[in-house]
Design a protein around this motif. Structure first.
Motif, mmCIF file in Angstrom:
data_model
loop_
_atom_site.group_PDB
_atom_site.id
_atom_site.type_symbol
_atom_site.label_atom_id
_atom_site.label_comp_id
_atom_site.label_asym_id
_atom_site.label_seq_id
_atom_site.Cartn_x
_atom_site.Cartn_y
_atom_site.Cartn_z
ATOM 1 N N PHE A 16 0.805 -1.362 -0.252
ATOM 2 C CA PHE A 16 0.132 0.036 0.079
ATOM 3 C C PHE A 16 0.950 1.119 -0.118
ATOM 4 C CE2 PHE A 16 -2.431 -3.499 1.914
ATOM 5 C CZ PHE A 16 -3.640 -3.312 1.552
ATOM 6 N N THR A 17 0.433 2.304 -0.354
ATOM 7 C CA THR A 17 0.945 3.661 -0.557
ATOM 8 C C THR A 17 -0.054 4.706 0.337
ATOM 9 O OG1 THR A 17 2.096 3.192 -2.519
ATOM 10 C CG2 THR A 17 1.771 5.628 -1.825
ATOM 11 N N TYR A 18 0.737 5.114 1.282
ATOM 12 C CA TYR A 18 -0.019 6.266 2.097
ATOM 13 C C TYR A 18 -0.284 7.526 1.164
ATOM 14 C CZ TYR A 18 -1.106 9.737 5.655
ATOM 15 O OH TYR A 18 -1.701 10.841 6.549
ATOM 16 N N LEU A 19 -1.408 8.036 1.130
ATOM 17 C CA LEU A 19 -1.720 9.247 0.374
ATOM 18 C C LEU A 19 -2.349 10.558 1.166
ATOM 19 C CD1 LEU A 19 -3.356 7.234 -2.596
ATOM 20 C CD2 LEU A 19 -0.959 8.357 -2.504
ATOM 21 N N GLY A 20 -2.341 10.180 2.385
ATOM 22 C CA GLY A 20 -2.658 11.529 3.206
ATOM 23 C C GLY A 20 -4.338 11.370 3.807
ATOM 24 N N ASP A 21 -4.702 12.314 4.477
ATOM 25 C CA ASP A 21 -5.859 12.711 5.042
ATOM 26 C C ASP A 21 -6.658 12.819 4.116
ATOM 27 O OD1 ASP A 21 -7.890 13.607 6.693
ATOM 28 O OD2 ASP A 21 -7.005 15.314 7.497
ATOM 29 N N ALA A 22 -7.957 11.933 4.768
ATOM 30 C CA ALA A 22 -9.070 11.972 3.574
ATOM 31 C C ALA A 22 -10.287 12.714 3.479
ATOM 32 C CB ALA A 22 -9.861 10.283 3.631
ATOM 33 N N LYS A 23 -9.921 13.597 4.809
ATOM 34 C CA LYS A 23 -11.137 14.772 4.969
ATOM 35 C C LYS A 23 -11.204 15.767 4.054
ATOM 36 C CE LYS A 23 -10.681 17.061 8.582
ATOM 37 N NZ LYS A 23 -10.397 17.178 10.060
ATOM 38 N N PRO A 24 -10.125 16.250 3.474
ATOM 39 C CA PRO A 24 -10.152 17.499 2.804
ATOM 40 C C PRO A 24 -10.934 17.495 1.398
ATOM 41 C CG PRO A 24 -7.970 17.397 3.437
ATOM 42 C CD PRO A 24 -8.638 15.999 3.883
ATOM 43 N N MET A 25 -11.798 18.089 1.066
ATOM 44 C CA MET A 25 -12.721 17.959 -0.247
ATOM 45 C C MET A 25 -12.122 19.049 -1.120
ATOM 46 S SD MET A 25 -14.557 15.550 0.766
ATOM 47 C CE MET A 25 -15.812 15.455 -0.568
ATOM 48 N N ARG A 26 -12.115 18.642 -2.351
ATOM 49 C CA ARG A 26 -11.542 19.482 -3.478
ATOM 50 C C ARG A 26 -12.692 20.798 -3.618
ATOM 51 N NH1 ARG A 26 -8.318 19.062 -8.012
ATOM 52 N NH2 ARG A 26 -8.012 17.018 -7.729
ATOM 53 N N PRO A 27 -12.077 21.810 -3.697
ATOM 54 C CA PRO A 27 -13.073 23.213 -3.735
ATOM 55 C C PRO A 27 -13.737 23.153 -5.128
ATOM 56 C CG PRO A 27 -10.926 23.777 -3.227
ATOM 57 C CD PRO A 27 -10.688 22.319 -3.212
ATOM 58 N N MET A 50 -8.113 8.972 12.768
ATOM 59 C CA MET A 50 -8.363 9.817 11.621
ATOM 60 C C MET A 50 -8.763 9.041 10.047
ATOM 61 S SD MET A 50 -4.820 11.427 10.546
ATOM 62 C CE MET A 50 -5.096 12.078 9.082
ATOM 63 N N ASP A 51 -9.269 9.374 9.188
ATOM 64 C CA ASP A 51 -9.577 8.739 7.941
ATOM 65 C C ASP A 51 -8.352 9.156 7.256
ATOM 66 O OD1 ASP A 51 -12.059 7.631 8.809
ATOM 67 O OD2 ASP A 51 -13.353 9.470 7.989
ATOM 68 N N GLU A 52 -7.844 7.955 6.345
ATOM 69 C CA GLU A 52 -6.749 8.354 5.543
ATOM 70 C C GLU A 52 -7.041 7.832 3.982
ATOM 71 O OE1 GLU A 52 -4.103 6.184 7.949
ATOM 72 O OE2 GLU A 52 -3.231 8.064 8.852
ATOM 73 N N ASN A 53 -6.286 8.077 3.026
ATOM 74 C CA ASN A 53 -6.464 7.640 1.741
ATOM 75 C C ASN A 53 -5.405 6.964 1.704
ATOM 76 O OD1 ASN A 53 -9.027 8.625 0.701
ATOM 77 N ND2 ASN A 53 -7.850 10.639 0.196
ATOM 78 N N TRP A 54 -5.388 5.435 1.108
ATOM 79 C CA TRP A 54 -4.444 4.569 0.763
ATOM 80 C C TRP A 54 -4.764 4.005 -0.539
ATOM 81 C CZ3 TRP A 54 -0.142 2.920 4.064
ATOM 82 C CH2 TRP A 54 -0.277 3.593 5.421
ATOM 83 N N TYR A 55 -3.580 3.509 -0.972
ATOM 84 C CA TYR A 55 -3.767 3.003 -2.789
ATOM 85 C C TYR A 55 -3.120 1.658 -2.661
ATOM 86 C CZ TYR A 55 -2.808 2.319 -7.505
ATOM 87 O OH TYR A 55 -3.109 2.104 -8.788
ATOM 88 N N HIS A 56 -3.720 0.657 -2.693
ATOM 89 C CA HIS A 56 -3.355 -0.733 -2.762
ATOM 90 C C HIS A 56 -2.602 -1.015 -4.269
ATOM 91 C CE1 HIS A 56 -4.207 -5.050 -1.853
ATOM 92 N NE2 HIS A 56 -2.924 -4.839 -1.659
ATOM 93 N N GLY A 57 -1.692 -0.431 -4.599
ATOM 94 C CA GLY A 57 -1.044 -0.673 -6.003
ATOM 95 C C GLY A 57 -0.050 -2.059 -5.900
ATOM 96 N N GLY A 58 0.157 -2.923 -4.769
ATOM 97 C CA GLY A 58 0.638 -3.951 -4.817
ATOM 98 C C GLY A 58 -0.619 -5.321 -5.128
ATOM 99 N N GLY A 59 -1.840 -4.647 -5.371
ATOM 100 C CA GLY A 59 -2.927 -5.830 -5.285
ATOM 101 C C GLY A 59 -3.796 -5.056 -6.344
ATOM 102 N N CYS A 60 -5.075 -4.901 -5.896
ATOM 103 C CA CYS A 60 -5.898 -4.614 -6.632
ATOM 104 C C CYS A 60 -6.045 -3.182 -7.478
ATOM 105 C CB CYS A 60 -7.647 -4.843 -6.226
ATOM 106 S SG CYS A 60 -7.712 -3.652 -4.661
ATOM 107 N N ARG A 61 -5.032 -2.251 -6.895
ATOM 108 C CA ARG A 61 -4.944 -1.028 -7.314
ATOM 109 C C ARG A 61 -6.221 -0.014 -7.095
ATOM 110 N NH1 ARG A 61 -1.375 -1.233 -12.996
ATOM 111 N NH2 ARG A 61 0.097 -2.633 -12.097
#
Length: 91
Positions: A16-27, A50-61
């Motif tokens: 997995f790759t950590y992609l940061g806080d999942a809370k901020p919403m794009r304006p 806290m809620d975080e975004n993660w990317y499963h690059g080594g699996g289902c992407r």
């Protein structure tokens, strides 16, 4: 640390790759410069759950929203991020 991907099951953190806080919403388009600055540069430094975004690059992407305690690394929930196959899990 191990993360249970809703598509692949329990996997090692190295997939997995950590992609940061999942809370901020794009304006919205046409948002003020201050709103865009806040979205791009300002983040809370949460000591706790806290809620975080993660990317499963080594699996289902898939993009995942992981609820994690930043002090203990305990993961209490993992779900597909919005628009990342949530309908596939619901079937």
């Amino acid at each position: 640390m191990r993360i249970t991907c809703p598509f692949c099951g329990e996997r090692d953190l190295g997939e997995f790759t950590y992609l940061g806080d999942a809370k901020p919403m794009r304006p919205e388009a046409g948002a003020s410069e201050d709103d865009v600055f806040d979205y791009v540069y300002l983040r809370d430094n949460v000591a706790g759950v806290m809620d975080e975004n993660w990317y499963h690059g080594g699996g289902c992407r898939a993009w995942l929203k992981v609820t994690r305690n930043t002090l203990t690394h305990e993961i209490s929930a993992v779900e597909p991020a919005a628009g990342a196959g949530a309908r596939q899990v619901a079937k």
